[in-house]
Design an enzyme around this catalytic site. Structure first.
Site, PDB file in Angstrom:
ATOM      1  N   THR A 239     -17.725  32.573  57.771  1.00  0.00           N
ATOM      2  CA  THR A 239     -17.028  32.411  59.050  1.00  0.00           C
ATOM      3  C   THR A 239     -15.540  32.735  58.869  1.00  0.00           C
ATOM      4  OG1 THR A 239     -16.978  30.054  58.505  1.00  0.00           O
ATOM      5  CG2 THR A 239     -18.541  30.758  60.192  1.00  0.00           C
TER       6      THR A 239
ATOM      7  N   HIS B 256     -28.465  26.884  56.317  1.00  0.00           N
ATOM      8  CA  HIS B 256     -27.196  27.546  55.990  1.00  0.00           C
ATOM      9  C   HIS B 256     -27.153  28.149  54.597  1.00  0.00           C
ATOM     10  CE1 HIS B 256     -24.926  25.890  59.495  1.00  0.00           C
ATOM     11  NE2 HIS B 256     -25.820  24.932  59.378  1.00  0.00           N
TER      12      HIS B 256
ATOM     13  N   LYS C  97     -11.760  30.756  50.301  1.00  0.00           N
ATOM     14  CA  LYS C  97     -13.080  30.176  50.543  1.00  0.00           C
ATOM     15  C   LYS C  97     -13.388  29.293  49.343  1.00  0.00           C
ATOM     16  CE  LYS C  97     -14.782  34.484  50.703  1.00  0.00           C
ATOM     17  NZ  LYS C  97     -15.623  34.559  51.879  1.00  0.00           N
ATOM     18  N   ARG C  98     -14.486  28.511  49.392  1.00  0.00           N
ATOM     19  CA  ARG C  98     -14.847  27.724  48.223  1.00  0.00           C
ATOM     20  C   ARG C  98     -15.014  28.636  47.004  1.00  0.00           C
ATOM     21  NH1 ARG C  98     -16.163  22.260  49.059  1.00  0.00           N
ATOM     22  NH2 ARG C  98     -16.495  22.290  46.817  1.00  0.00           N
TER      23      ARG C  98
ATOM     24  N   LYS D 142     -12.556  34.767  61.250  1.00  0.00           N
ATOM     25  CA  LYS D 142     -11.184  34.319  61.546  1.00  0.00           C
ATOM     26  C   LYS D 142     -10.184  35.418  61.202  1.00  0.00           C
ATOM     27  CE  LYS D 142     -12.837  29.767  60.379  1.00  0.00           C
ATOM     28  NZ  LYS D 142     -13.072  28.847  59.253  1.00  0.00           N
TER      29      LYS D 142
ATOM     30  N   LYS E  25     -19.735  34.049  45.452  1.00  0.00           N
ATOM     31  CA  LYS E  25     -18.680  34.604  46.316  1.00  0.00           C
ATOM     32  C   LYS E  25     -17.792  35.593  45.562  1.00  0.00           C
ATOM     33  CE  LYS E  25     -18.503  30.365  49.157  1.00  0.00           C
ATOM     34  NZ  LYS E  25     -18.851  30.748  50.546  1.00  0.00           N
TER      35      LYS E  25
HETATM   36  C1  26Q Z   1     -26.243  18.630  49.903  1.00  0.00           C
HETATM   37  C2  26Q Z   1     -26.811  17.564  49.232  1.00  0.00           C
HETATM   38  C3  26Q Z   1     -26.039  16.754  48.404  1.00  0.00           C
HETATM   39  C4  26Q Z   1     -24.685  17.024  48.266  1.00  0.00           C
HETATM   40  C5  26Q Z   1     -24.109  18.098  48.938  1.00  0.00           C
HETATM   41  C6  26Q Z   1     -24.881  18.911  49.745  1.00  0.00           C
HETATM   42  C7  26Q Z   1     -24.268  20.063  50.450  1.00  0.00           C
HETATM   43  C8  26Q Z   1     -23.078  19.901  51.145  1.00  0.00           C
HETATM   44  C9  26Q Z   1     -22.497  20.963  51.816  1.00  0.00           C
HETATM   45  C10 26Q Z   1     -24.866  21.310  50.470  1.00  0.00           C
HETATM   46  C11 26Q Z   1     -24.272  22.369  51.138  1.00  0.00           C
HETATM   47  C12 26Q Z   1     -23.085  22.204  51.829  1.00  0.00           C
HETATM   48  C13 26Q Z   1     -22.392  23.275  52.562  1.00  0.00           C
HETATM   49  C14 26Q Z   1     -22.868  24.471  52.768  1.00  0.00           C
HETATM   50  C15 26Q Z   1     -22.114  25.497  53.511  1.00  0.00           C
HETATM   51  O1  26Q Z   1     -20.969  25.303  53.868  1.00  0.00           O
HETATM   52  N1  26Q Z   1     -22.729  26.647  53.773  1.00  0.00           N
HETATM   53  C16 26Q Z   1     -22.068  27.694  54.509  1.00  0.00           C
HETATM   54  O2  26Q Z   1     -22.329  27.520  55.885  1.00  0.00           O
HETATM   55  C17 26Q Z   1     -21.590  28.419  56.676  1.00  0.00           C
HETATM   56  C18 26Q Z   1     -21.834  28.078  58.128  1.00  0.00           C
HETATM   57  O3  26Q Z   1     -23.116  28.463  58.515  1.00  0.00           O
HETATM   58  C19 26Q Z   1     -21.952  29.847  56.347  1.00  0.00           C
HETATM   59  O4  26Q Z   1     -21.118  30.700  57.077  1.00  0.00           O
HETATM   60  C20 26Q Z   1     -21.795  30.118  54.852  1.00  0.00           C
HETATM   61  O5  26Q Z   1     -22.278  31.402  54.547  1.00  0.00           O
HETATM   62  C21 26Q Z   1     -22.547  29.069  54.062  1.00  0.00           C
HETATM   63  O6  26Q Z   1     -22.300  29.227  52.669  1.00  0.00           O
END
Ligand code: 26Q
Length: 835
Positions: free
Chosen positions: A675, A376, A567-568, A679, A573
């Site tokens: 995503t 992702h 979004k975050r 929406k 972004k």
């Molecule tokens: C990993 C290790 C330790 C702590 C946290 C994490 C961690 C947690 C969440 C790393 C990444 C995430 C989340 C990533 C994320 O939400 N990515 C998004 O995924 C969406 C679904 O595929 C995409 O549409 C977005 O583009 C992408 O940014």
């Protein structure tokens, strides 16, 4: 007759013979009053809607339960292949409205409550979001579960039951303040604890080699500190099809023998308090949406999920299905939601070798046929790596297995590219260096038969960049699965007015076959239909305006253009680019340059990771700019700016249906898919966006005339970085120059001098990886075109209709069908009797 014999002879037929529960109005009313009065013990003096919500949820849950059992009966009878979605995050949001919709009993429920003088909406509002995720990746998992149930695929979600979900965000003096999210406090009526399926998870200890009775060398993991995993099951109802799948979330609890030594030596209280250590494992969701390296507790969570889920699947295979392991790979498939659950790879190897006593080759063959990995992220710094030392200490046996996987991988590389030592170093699962690290993505790729990205561009860039070496080794593993969102929550539930309008014109089939929504495209030329469309949108905008007034104290005029970015908060972004444009508009107003002006309400929302200083500063900046603009009498209704606190699933359900302009403005090549973009589009927003992630596919669907495209392409971004000179861009652009000067003048921070310098420095830095200045002028042009288009109401309405009409591709039903066709190969299984 002997009492004992009678009991053991019970065949539980009485369970099968239970008559189905009625979903009629009277039955619902009766059940609701029963739960409210007898089970919850409430009376007329209870004013809070929490107990109404609980009573209604139990009423609905009973009706789900019988469908749930039938679904699992059908899966067992069909002896079908199963899929498992392993994810550290499931961002479910609220469950009640979704359950009512999917069971098709929303109308009867409303009527039943009405007969009691109650309103469904008020009761629904009492539900707390299940916010067990950070953002896109977690919400995608939730949409996938909805689509799997709707498509009647035997897929189970496995995750963690965090005690605290994503933090709640408050804004204090313009700054983000985090508060704990105690989502379970009032009780969660949708979960069932399943003590009978408890699992034991090991940590620490050491490994021992021994010879078994036949003289075969084996390994065992001994002297471990164990933690128990208790599963909690939540039902996932499909849309009007009687299928109910399961989301199984694990909670960590201490074993009884935990710290027996201390207990025996008399320090009872100390022994009990060390239990906390075990129970801490599932205490809190890590609030980072890019990996936070080195936090040991996070790795413990990841292994906890992988181990509990795999043991659970293997228990079911052995005990319930009495399966032969030679068939295991044909009947089971694990989808890894990013690398977070990738400990599943060595853990499956461990179970198969150390507990089922398979050889390496037998175990590896099963592992490689059952694991599939979804990536992702394209940000190299977000690829998960863990210090080898932590692995050694927490899971010594797992580390041994990783070493062996790596040795075999490197042997394969050396065979294909003899003498290419640099390639060996690059592809090793173990990164050499001062502190050796495990590269989780390489571990996942080495063991998976499928590796996918989440949008066309993203999947291409993975093959060209991050995973190029692996693509050369195993090109057949790589594929794309463009993301989607579920139209049940993201259109039906969140936008009832538009849903009714759609159904009135094209029938209801679009709800489970979103391609049908295309049928409204020709209605874009029908003035009557456009009027209806406009009426719906105005109502939705009033609903959002009320929320903004309530949460931010700012008045949005529903006739103005609603320009939204939620979004975050992350530099890539580029919320910064958005706010620079806002300052430009403000500057125009101040200069009296307002001919043919389009009134605009700009809404920005999102959470910053608590440790991400720049993201937090951006929130402060947005809030300060908003304060100045909203308070300036020269501005009036021409421009309003609001930062919406605590952006979450439930907020987006109000926001998406009311958005005119959807801001998707990441630096090209950085947003894997997005995503939120889908929406917004589904609900009739027009996108202003870069050629990034799924924006490109949205553009392909709607055409250039229905999309405001701007900015450098991913390729141009890479080229520009070589000799990027933002100061030159600023001095050559009158508009950007003025914006920068206003910020530099301290206009937005008169009492806090200098606080925004890091932002100014970032924009001006030749090393700015996000190229904010580079895209500013192009963004401005696109914004001007958007404002112009909005001022022509009929033209904008057509664009809005076309965006909804062309959103068929972005249903997760399509995405899941592709996962199933190319990766999982599961058969649809329908529960036997319909209810
Ligand atoms: C990993 C290790 C330790 C702590 C946290 C994490 C961690 C947690 C969440 C790393 C990444 C995430 C989340 C990533 C994320 O939400 N990515 C998004 O995924 C969406 C679904 O595929 C995409 O549409 C977005 O583009 C992408 O940014």
């Amino acid at each position: 007759m002997d009492k004992k014999t009678t009991l053991s002879k019970t065949d539980y037929k009485w369970i099968e013979e239970l008559p189905p529960l009625s979903t009629g109005v009277d039955a619902l009313t009766h059940a609701f009053s029963h739960y409210y009065t007898y089970f919850l013990g409430r009376n007329r003096h209870n004013k809070a809607f929490h107990y109404h919500y609980m009573a209604l949820s139990f009423t609905i849950r009973d009706r789900i339960m019988e469908r749930w059992k039938k679904t699992y009966g059908a899966y067992a009878d069909a002896n079908c292949k199963r899929g498992y979605y392993l994810s550290l995050e499931f961002l479910m949001g609220r469950a009640l409205g979704n359950a009512l919709l999917n069971l098709g009993i929303d109308k009867n429920t409303k009527e039943s409550l009405c007969s009691l003088g109650l309103e469904l909406e008020e009761i629904e509002a009492a539900e707390h979001d299940a916010g067990l995720g950070n953002g896109g990746l977690g919400r995608l998992a939730a949409c996938f579960l909805d689509s799997c149930a709707t498509l009647q695929l035997p897929v189970m979600g496995y995750g963690i039951r965090y005690e605290y979900g994503m933090f709640r965000q408050r804004i204090e003096n313009g700054r983000q303040v985090e508060e704990p999210d105690r989502w379970l406090r009032g009780g969660y009526p949708w979960e069932f604890q399943r003590l009978e399926y408890i699992q034991r998870i090991r940590y620490g200890g050491k490994t021992e080699a021994y010879k078994d009775a036949r003289g075969v060398l084996r390994h065992r993991w001994v002297e471990t500190n164990d933690v128990l995993a208790i599963p909690f099951d939540t039902p996932i109802p499909g849309y009007e099809n009687n299928t109910v799948n399961t989301l199984r979330l694990w909670k960590a609890v201490a074993t009884d023998e935990f710290n027996l030594d201390e207990f025996n030596s008399g320090s009872y209280t100390e022994a009990v308090s060390t239990k906390n250590e075990a129970e801490n494992i599932t205490m809190v969701l890590y609030p980072n949406d890019a990996s936070e390296n080195g936090k040991e507790l996070r790795l413990k969570q990841q292994y906890f999920l992988a181990s509990a889920s795999l043991q659970d699947v293997i228990r079911r295979w052995r005990v319930v299905l009495k399966g032969d392991f030679k068939d295991f790979a044909e009947k089971n498939c694990f989808q890894l939601n990013d690398t977070h659950p990738s400990c599943a790879v060595p853990e499956l190897m461990r179970i198969l070798m150390d507990e089922i006593f398979m050889t390496w080759d037998e175990a590896w063959s099963i592992t490689c046929k059952t694991m599939a990995y979804t990536n992702h992220t394209l940000l190299p710094e977000a690829l998960e790596k863990w210090p080898l030392e932590i692995f050694e200490r927490l899971f010594p046996r797992i580390l041994e297995i990783i070493f062996e996987i790596n040795a075999r991988l490197l042997a394969q590389v050396a065979f294909k590219w003899p003498g290419d030592n640099d390639r060996l170093r690059r592809m090793s699962i173990i990164e050499e260096g001062e502190t050796k690290q495990i590269r989780m993505a390489y571990l996942a790729i080495a063991a998976s038969f499928s590796v996918n990205g989440v949008a066309e561009l993203h999947s291409e860039l993975l093959k060209k960049g991050l995973f190029h070496d692996f693509y050369e080794l195993w090109p057949e593993k790589f594929n794309n699965k463009t993301n989607g969102v579920t139209p049940r929550r993201w259109l039906c539930l969140c936008n009832p007015l538009l849903s009714d309008l759609l159904s009135k014109h094209i029938g209801k089939s679009w709800i489970s076959d979103l391609q049908q929504i295309e049928k409204i495209s020709h209605l874009a030329d029908d003035p009557e239909f456009r009027k209806e469309w406009q009426n719906v949108r105005i109502e939705n905008k009033k609903r959002l305006a009320a929320m903004v007034l309530n949460d931010c104290g700012i008045e949005f005029n529903p006739l103005a253009m609603f320009d939204v970015q939620t979004k975050r908060i992350h530099e890539y972004k580029r919320q910064l680019l958005n706010i620079l444009h806002v300052i430009h508009l403000y500057n125009r107003i101040k200069q009296g340059d307002t001919d043919n002006w389009t009134d605009r309400c700009v809404l920005i929302g999102g959470k910053a990771a608590p440790g991400y200083a720049m993201a937090k500063l951006l929130i402060k900046f947005i809030n300060n700019v908003a304060d100045i603009i909203n308070d300036d009498p020269d501005v009036g209704n021409k421009l309003k700016v609001a930062f919406l606190p605590d952006y979450r699933v439930t907020a987006m359900e109000i926001i998406a249906p009311a958005t005119d302009l959807s801001e998707q403005i990441s630096t090209a090549g950085k947003e894997a898919s997005g995503t939120g973009n889908m929406k917004f589009m589904m609900n009739g927003a027009v996108t202003i966006g870069t050629l990034d992630g799924a924006n490109i596919e949205i553009l392909e669907e709607v055409g250039k005339e229905n999309f405001f495209m701007f900015g450098l392409t991913a390729e141009e971004v890479e080229k520009t970085k070589a000799n990027y000179n933002p100061e030159a861009i600023i001095s050559e652009s009158r508009e950007l120059g003025q914006v920068i000067s206003i910020i530099e003048s301290g206009h937005f921070n008169i009492f806090e001098p200098g606080i925004f310098n890091p932002i100014l420095d970032a924009i001006k830095s030749p090393d700015d990886p996000w190229l904010v200045a580079a895209d500013f002028n192009s963004y401005l042009k696109a914004q001007t075109l958007a404002a112009e288009a909005y001022s022509d109401k009929e033209r904008w309405t057509k664009m809005s209709i076309i965006n909804s009409a062309k959103s068929g591709k972005f249903s997760t039903d399509r995405t899941i069908k592709e996962y199933n066709r190319d990766i999982w190969h599961l058969s649809q299984v329908k529960p036997k009797e319909s209810l």
